[in-house]
Scaffold this active site. Structure first.
Site, PDB file in Angstrom:
ATOM      1  N   CYS A   1       0.839  -1.209   0.000  1.00  0.00           N
ATOM      2  CA  CYS A   1       0.000   0.000   0.000  1.00  0.00           C
ATOM      3  C   CYS A   1       0.868   1.251   0.000  1.00  0.00           C
ATOM      4  O   CYS A   1       1.688   1.460   0.898  1.00  0.00           O
ATOM      5  CB  CYS A   1      -0.913  -0.027   1.227  1.00  0.00           C
ATOM      6  SG  CYS A   1      -1.839   1.500   1.438  1.00  0.00           S
TER       7      CYS A   1
ATOM      8  N   ASP B   1      -1.751  16.374  -1.841  1.00  0.00           N
ATOM      9  CA  ASP B   1      -2.046  15.456  -2.942  1.00  0.00           C
ATOM     10  C   ASP B   1      -1.087  15.724  -4.111  1.00  0.00           C
ATOM     11  O   ASP B   1      -0.767  16.875  -4.435  1.00  0.00           O
ATOM     12  CB  ASP B   1      -3.504  15.644  -3.398  1.00  0.00           C
ATOM     13  CG  ASP B   1      -4.002  14.475  -4.224  1.00  0.00           C
ATOM     14  OD1 ASP B   1      -4.853  13.724  -3.730  1.00  0.00           O
ATOM     15  OD2 ASP B   1      -3.529  14.317  -5.382  1.00  0.00           O
TER      16      ASP B   1
ATOM     17  N   ASN C   1     -13.788   9.100  -0.714  1.00  0.00           N
ATOM     18  CA  ASN C   1     -14.325   8.159  -1.687  1.00  0.00           C
ATOM     19  C   ASN C   1     -14.254   6.743  -1.136  1.00  0.00           C
ATOM     20  O   ASN C   1     -13.257   6.358  -0.520  1.00  0.00           O
ATOM     21  CB  ASN C   1     -13.536   8.238  -2.991  1.00  0.00           C
ATOM     22  CG  ASN C   1     -13.725   9.569  -3.699  1.00  0.00           C
ATOM     23  OD1 ASN C   1     -14.830  10.092  -3.746  1.00  0.00           O
ATOM     24  ND2 ASN C   1     -12.653  10.128  -4.237  1.00  0.00           N
TER      25      ASN C   1
ATOM     26  N   HIS D   1      -8.804   7.590   3.268  1.00  0.00           N
ATOM     27  CA  HIS D   1      -8.273   8.948   3.276  1.00  0.00           C
ATOM     28  C   HIS D   1      -9.396   9.951   3.124  1.00  0.00           C
ATOM     29  O   HIS D   1     -10.444   9.654   2.555  1.00  0.00           O
ATOM     30  CB  HIS D   1      -7.235   9.149   2.166  1.00  0.00           C
ATOM     31  CG  HIS D   1      -7.692   8.729   0.794  1.00  0.00           C
ATOM     32  ND1 HIS D   1      -7.698   7.416   0.381  1.00  0.00           N
ATOM     33  CD2 HIS D   1      -8.168   9.452  -0.253  1.00  0.00           C
ATOM     34  CE1 HIS D   1      -8.147   7.344  -0.863  1.00  0.00           C
ATOM     35  NE2 HIS D   1      -8.443   8.567  -1.266  1.00  0.00           N
TER      36      HIS D   1
HETATM   37  P1  AMP Z   1      -9.049   8.581  -4.387  1.00  0.00           P
HETATM   38  O1  AMP Z   1      -9.338   8.677  -5.855  1.00  0.00           O
HETATM   39  O2  AMP Z   1     -10.113   9.163  -3.511  1.00  0.00           O
HETATM   40  O3  AMP Z   1      -8.657   7.177  -3.984  1.00  0.00           O
HETATM   41  O4  AMP Z   1      -7.794   9.528  -4.139  1.00  0.00           O
HETATM   42  C1  AMP Z   1      -6.480   9.116  -4.195  1.00  0.00           C
HETATM   43  C2  AMP Z   1      -5.631  10.364  -4.260  1.00  0.00           C
HETATM   44  O5  AMP Z   1      -4.302  10.021  -3.932  1.00  0.00           O
HETATM   45  C3  AMP Z   1      -5.608  11.029  -5.626  1.00  0.00           C
HETATM   46  O6  AMP Z   1      -6.102  12.370  -5.514  1.00  0.00           O
HETATM   47  C4  AMP Z   1      -4.126  11.005  -6.009  1.00  0.00           C
HETATM   48  O7  AMP Z   1      -3.713  12.155  -6.684  1.00  0.00           O
HETATM   49  C5  AMP Z   1      -3.460  10.861  -4.654  1.00  0.00           C
HETATM   50  N1  AMP Z   1      -2.149  10.241  -4.643  1.00  0.00           N
HETATM   51  C6  AMP Z   1      -1.802   9.045  -5.190  1.00  0.00           C
HETATM   52  N2  AMP Z   1      -0.504   8.773  -4.936  1.00  0.00           N
HETATM   53  C7  AMP Z   1      -0.033   9.828  -4.209  1.00  0.00           C
HETATM   54  C8  AMP Z   1       1.230  10.142  -3.623  1.00  0.00           C
HETATM   55  N3  AMP Z   1       2.300   9.316  -3.747  1.00  0.00           N
HETATM   56  N4  AMP Z   1       1.358  11.303  -2.940  1.00  0.00           N
HETATM   57  C9  AMP Z   1       0.307  12.134  -2.815  1.00  0.00           C
HETATM   58  N5  AMP Z   1      -0.912  11.888  -3.317  1.00  0.00           N
HETATM   59  C10 AMP Z   1      -1.088  10.748  -4.014  1.00  0.00           C
HETATM   60 ZN    ZN Z   2      -2.318   1.251   3.644  1.00  0.00          ZN
END
Ligand code: AMP
Ligand code: ZN
Length: 117
Positions: free
Chosen positions: A7, A33, A87, A100
């Site tokens: 993860c 993000d 989400n 998150h």
């Molecule tokens: P969700 O679509 O609600 O699962 O949101 C996941 C979020 O995680 C998205 O807005 C991505 O841009 C963000 N995300 C994914 N990998 C990273 C990372 N390494 N650092 C910061 N944000 C991330």
């Molecule tokens: Zn995790």
């Protein structure tokens, strides 16, 4: 601490993957993000792994998450307001399966919750 070795957010919580940390305590970490959808777009996550908001997250952890949201809002100077989104599952478009909360702000976000179709 319950961790999933595959993860990405567990790795961020453990500081194994770099992130821009906005707030951290023993239970939660908040970081910007990677693909911001607003001038302020910060994610608040529990350090322990839960798949999503419905994954039996302990009430103490939920309290720590809400506290962290308020800390993020203060640190990012979101005096005019902000939006919190979490989400869960495919219909909501969840892409990272570690619970998150998105904290969005820094501009007028409007009254609709969903993008115009
Ligand atoms: P969700 O679509 O609600 O699962 O949101 C996941 C979020 O995680 C998205 O807005 C991505 O841009 C963000 N995300 C994914 N990998 C990273 C990372 N390494 N650092 C910061 N944000 C991330
Ligand atoms: Zn995790």
């Amino acid at each position: 601490m319950c961790q999933d070795p595959n993860c990405i957010f567990c790795k961020i919580a453990a500081h194994e993957i770099p992130s821009t940390v906005v707030y951290e305590d023993d239970q939660v970490i908040a970081f910007d993000d990677l693909n911001p959808q607003a001038p302020v777009h910060t994610l608040v996550i529990p350090k322990a792994h839960y798949a999503d908001i419905a994954d039996d997250v302990p009430v103490e952890t939920m309290g720590a998450m809400v506290h962290a949201v308020k800390e993020v809002a203060a640190k990012k100077d979101l005096t005019q307001g902000f939006r919190v989104i979490s989400n869960k599952g495919a219909d909501a478009g969840q892409t990272v399966m570690h619970f998150h909360m998105h904290v969005l702000g820094g501009k007028h976000l409007g009254e609709g919750l969903l993008p115009e179709e």
